[in-house]
Design a protein around this motif. Structure first.
Motif, PDB file in Angstrom:
ATOM      1  N   ARG A   1      -0.662 -34.464  43.942  1.00 12.39           N
ATOM      2  CA  ARG A   1      -0.853 -33.874  45.310  1.00 12.39           C
ATOM      3  C   ARG A   1       0.250 -32.808  45.376  1.00 12.39           C
ATOM      4  O   ARG A   1       0.045 -31.608  45.643  1.00 12.39           O
ATOM      5  CB  ARG A   1      -0.783 -34.811  46.412  1.00 12.39           C
ATOM      6  N   HIS A   2       1.414 -33.051  45.394  1.00 14.53           N
ATOM      7  CA  HIS A   2       2.652 -32.316  45.443  1.00 14.53           C
ATOM      8  C   HIS A   2       2.568 -31.100  44.550  1.00 14.53           C
ATOM      9  O   HIS A   2       2.735 -30.035  44.862  1.00 14.53           O
ATOM     10  CB  HIS A   2       3.815 -33.047  45.096  1.00 14.53           C
ATOM     11  N   HIS A   3       2.019 -31.205  43.411  1.00 16.97           N
ATOM     12  CA  HIS A   3       1.733 -30.023  42.428  1.00 16.97           C
ATOM     13  C   HIS A   3       0.455 -29.423  42.758  1.00 16.97           C
ATOM     14  O   HIS A   3      -0.128 -28.416  41.733  1.00 16.97           O
ATOM     15  CB  HIS A   3       1.859 -30.731  40.957  1.00 16.97           C
ATOM     16  N   HIS A   4      -0.570 -29.784  43.620  1.00 12.71           N
ATOM     17  CA  HIS A   4      -1.811 -29.218  44.038  1.00 12.71           C
ATOM     18  C   HIS A   4      -2.674 -29.250  42.820  1.00 12.71           C
ATOM     19  O   HIS A   4      -3.511 -28.418  42.528  1.00 12.71           O
ATOM     20  CB  HIS A   4      -1.592 -27.886  44.470  1.00 12.71           C
ATOM     21  N   MET A   5      -2.630 -30.720  42.074  1.00 17.07           N
ATOM     22  CA  MET A   5      -3.585 -30.742  41.020  1.00 17.07           C
ATOM     23  C   MET A   5      -5.087 -30.968  41.399  1.00 17.07           C
ATOM     24  O   MET A   5      -5.247 -31.925  42.627  1.00 17.07           O
ATOM     25  CB  MET A   5      -3.124 -31.686  40.221  1.00 17.07           C
TER      26      MET A   5
END
Length: 188
Positions: free
Chosen positions: A125-129
């Protein structure tokens, strides 16, 4: 036909690619078996012990896209140095790989996601995957137990249960559904 491109540890060695799907999962959830069932050929090593994959392994899938097999996370029998190197390798890959279009996260449908699974989901989520969750080993549960497990996995990972796909790598049950979704995502 799926062919091995190369195994790498650092970003300077990544092969060129425009569309990639990466397969992640905790050690011993059947990630290698899933990959072999997904592509209907033996491309990932299935061992009796967890933790065999040590690099990012890149595969060409019919000239259409690249599949990346990464080491399983949460494997306890790794040294601190190995764990740090693994973390750096994953941070580098996820933080710099523009070709990455989809992450397929494998979980074991029989078990509540672990702290490691939750941390991986938060990392993604942090890397917007774009993440697809595949619940492997569905052949080990009844249909009603599978539904219960899907709800538990969804609640634990903070996702919609409709986006969890139960499969059996062993029996190749519903593998074609996952393959079709991956191929659709890779053709965009």
């Amino acid at each position: 036909m799926v062919t091995f491109i190369k195994g790498v540890r650092t970003g300077k060695d990544y092969p060129e690619s425009t569309n990639e799907v990466v397969i992640v999962g905790k050690s011993n959830v059947g990630k290698s078996s899933f990959i072999n069932a997904l592509y209907n050929q033996k491309i990932a090593y299935v061992g009796k012990t967890a933790g065999k994959t040590r690099m990012l392994n890149f595969f060409d899938v019919d000239g259409k896209y690249t599949m990346v097999d990464v080491p399983g996370y949460g494997y306890a029998n790794r040294s601190n140095a190995e764990l740090i190197a693994f973390g750096e390798m994953m941070d580098n890959y996820f933080g710099t790989r523009d070709a990455l279009k989809l992450v397929v996260m494998i979980v074991d449908i029989r078990h509540k996601p672990t702290k490691d699974d939750i941390e991986m989901m938060e990392f993604l989520r942090h890397h917007h995957m774009n993440v697809m969750v595949v619940a492997n080993k569905s052949d080990k549960l009844s249909y009603s137990k599978s539904l219960e497990s899907k709800k538990l996995i969804a609640a634990t990972l903070g996702i919609d249960a409709n986006y969890i796909y139960p499969v059996s790598s062993l029996k190749k049950d519903k593998i074609d559904i996952v393959r079709n979704i991956i191929e659709d995502k890779m053709s965009i």
